[in-house]
Design a protein around this motif. Structure first.
Motif, PDB file in Angstrom:
ATOM      1  N   ASN A   1       0.602  -0.984   0.060  1.00 53.12           N
ATOM      2  CA  ASN A   1      -0.051   0.038  -0.073  1.00 53.12           C
ATOM      3  C   ASN A   1       0.849   1.402  -0.085  1.00 53.12           C
ATOM      4  OD1 ASN A   1      -2.609  -0.902  -0.458  1.00 53.12           O
ATOM      5  ND2 ASN A   1      -2.749  -1.485   1.836  1.00 53.12           N
TER       6      ASN A   1
ATOM      7  N   ARG B   1       1.637   1.835  -3.447  1.00 52.04           N
ATOM      8  CA  ARG B   1       0.125   2.080  -4.069  1.00 52.04           C
ATOM      9  C   ARG B   1       0.086   3.454  -4.133  1.00 52.04           C
ATOM     10  NH1 ARG B   1      -4.262  -0.357  -2.418  1.00 52.04           N
ATOM     11  NH2 ARG B   1      -5.328   0.174  -4.631  1.00 52.04           N
TER      12      ARG B   1
ATOM     13  N   VAL C   1       2.003   5.389  -6.486  1.00 46.83           N
ATOM     14  CA  VAL C   1       1.065   5.519  -7.726  1.00 46.83           C
ATOM     15  C   VAL C   1       0.097   6.414  -7.548  1.00 46.83           C
ATOM     16  CG1 VAL C   1      -0.070   3.959  -9.364  1.00 46.83           C
ATOM     17  CG2 VAL C   1       2.002   3.162  -8.293  1.00 46.83           C
ATOM     18  N   ASN C   2      -0.651   6.423  -6.699  1.00 51.00           N
ATOM     19  CA  ASN C   2      -1.854   7.311  -6.599  1.00 51.00           C
ATOM     20  C   ASN C   2      -1.492   8.712  -6.644  1.00 51.00           C
ATOM     21  OD1 ASN C   2      -4.853   7.540  -5.865  1.00 51.00           O
ATOM     22  ND2 ASN C   2      -4.125   8.559  -4.274  1.00 51.00           N
TER      23      ASN C   2
ATOM     24  N   HIS D   1      -0.919   9.900 -10.208  1.00 50.56           N
ATOM     25  CA  HIS D   1      -2.177   9.978 -10.670  1.00 50.56           C
ATOM     26  C   HIS D   1      -2.847  11.374 -10.032  1.00 50.56           C
ATOM     27  CE1 HIS D   1      -1.676   5.760 -11.520  1.00 50.56           C
ATOM     28  NE2 HIS D   1      -2.362   6.188 -12.764  1.00 50.56           N
TER      29      HIS D   1
ATOM     30  N   TYR E   1      -7.080  -8.736  -3.362  1.00 49.05           N
ATOM     31  CA  TYR E   1      -6.328  -9.284  -4.308  1.00 49.05           C
ATOM     32  C   TYR E   1      -5.491 -10.601  -4.062  1.00 49.05           C
ATOM     33  CZ  TYR E   1      -6.388  -6.357  -8.732  1.00 49.05           C
ATOM     34  OH  TYR E   1      -6.942  -5.648  -9.760  1.00 49.05           O
TER      35      TYR E   1
ATOM     36  N   VAL F   1       3.545  -5.759  -8.421  1.00 48.84           N
ATOM     37  CA  VAL F   1       2.513  -5.734  -9.447  1.00 48.84           C
ATOM     38  C   VAL F   1       1.301  -6.504  -9.054  1.00 48.84           C
ATOM     39  CG1 VAL F   1       3.622  -7.872 -10.393  1.00 48.84           C
ATOM     40  CG2 VAL F   1       2.353  -6.025 -12.014  1.00 48.84           C
TER      41      VAL F   1
ATOM     42  N   ALA G   1      -3.022  -4.553 -13.411  1.00 51.20           N
ATOM     43  CA  ALA G   1      -3.969  -3.407 -12.773  1.00 51.20           C
ATOM     44  C   ALA G   1      -3.107  -2.242 -12.138  1.00 51.20           C
ATOM     45  CB  ALA G   1      -4.876  -3.732 -11.597  1.00 51.20           C
ATOM     46  N   GLU G   2      -2.163  -2.521 -11.348  1.00 49.61           N
ATOM     47  CA  GLU G   2      -1.140  -1.711 -10.836  1.00 49.61           C
ATOM     48  C   GLU G   2       0.072  -2.271 -10.720  1.00 49.61           C
ATOM     49  OE1 GLU G   2      -2.343  -0.080  -7.054  1.00 49.61           O
ATOM     50  OE2 GLU G   2      -4.301  -0.557  -7.410  1.00 49.61           O
TER      51      GLU G   2
ATOM     52  N   CYS H   1       4.549  -0.921  -9.573  1.00 48.56           N
ATOM     53  CA  CYS H   1       5.203   0.312  -8.902  1.00 48.56           C
ATOM     54  C   CYS H   1       6.370  -0.425  -8.462  1.00 48.56           C
ATOM     55  CB  CYS H   1       4.376   0.899  -7.741  1.00 48.56           C
ATOM     56  SG  CYS H   1       5.199   2.258  -7.065  1.00 48.56           S
TER      57      CYS H   1
ATOM     58  N   LEU I   1      -2.776  -3.904 -20.253  1.00 50.36           N
ATOM     59  CA  LEU I   1      -2.582  -2.907 -19.335  1.00 50.36           C
ATOM     60  C   LEU I   1      -3.136  -1.621 -19.891  1.00 50.36           C
ATOM     61  CD1 LEU I   1       0.056  -1.133 -19.760  1.00 50.36           C
ATOM     62  CD2 LEU I   1       1.277  -2.996 -18.901  1.00 50.36           C
TER      63      LEU I   1
ATOM     64  N   ASN J   1       1.554   9.566 -17.948  1.00 49.62           N
ATOM     65  CA  ASN J   1       2.503   8.755 -17.121  1.00 49.62           C
ATOM     66  C   ASN J   1       3.580   8.392 -18.238  1.00 49.62           C
ATOM     67  OD1 ASN J   1       3.648   6.725 -15.587  1.00 49.62           O
ATOM     68  ND2 ASN J   1       1.672   6.097 -14.757  1.00 49.62           N
TER      69      ASN J   1
END
Length: 153
Positions: free
Chosen positions: A14, A17, A20-21, A24, A47, A68, A90-91, A93, A125, A131
């Motif tokens: 997290n 994540r 990554v957030n 964005h 997940y 990933v 999906a993600e 990083c 993807l 990005n």
């Protein structure tokens, strides 16, 4: 070392994540909300408990350096298209401290292995236009097959 993640990795996953957030949010503050709420945190846990998804992590010196998250998707036939099964990234990083060391490449290679093992022939993807990761994905052999456009009124 790349391995399947487990619940003890959730905090580190997290944190990646969150990075990554933030990318964005900075790239499209009109779409993405700042911060990282409980619902976003819980998403990674789902997940880990699903048969149709995985999280792979790269561990360097006892620290999660990259991750990933993938979905294994089975789309039924519809009036518009044929049935198809594929892997969706999906993600992904890599921690900013570990970038440019081949970790993202290794994660993609692990996804390719798992995709083949499951008898799937495609990995998909999506990437936002702001990005810079698009260049990396193209270098990894991904090719555009769909484009989204927008028009501000």
């Amino acid at each position: 070392m790349i391995r399947l993640a487990d619940n003890k990795d959730l905090e580190a996953i997290n944190e990646l994540r969150r990075q990554v957030n933030d990318i964005h949010v900075n790239g499209r503050p009109d779409i993405f909300k700042p911060g990282f709420c409980k619902e976003l945190e819980d998403h990674a846990e789902r997940y880990l408990s699903s048969d149709n998804s995985d999280i792979f992590v790269d561990e360097q010196e006892g620290k999660i350096a990259g991750m990933v998250m993938v979905d294994y998707i089975s789309k039924p036939e519809s009036p518009y298209g044929f049935a198809r099964d594929f892997c969706h990234i999906a993600e992904i990083c890599v921690d900013k401290e570990y970038r440019r060391r081949g970790i993202a490449h290794s994660l993609i290679e692990r996804v390719k292995e798992e995709t083949q093992k499951r008898g799937l022939s495609k990995i998909e993807l999506d990437v936002w236009a702001f990005n810079d990761a698009a260049t990396f994905y193209e270098a990894e052999g991904f090719k555009p097959f769909r484009t989204f456009l927008e028009y501000d009124v």
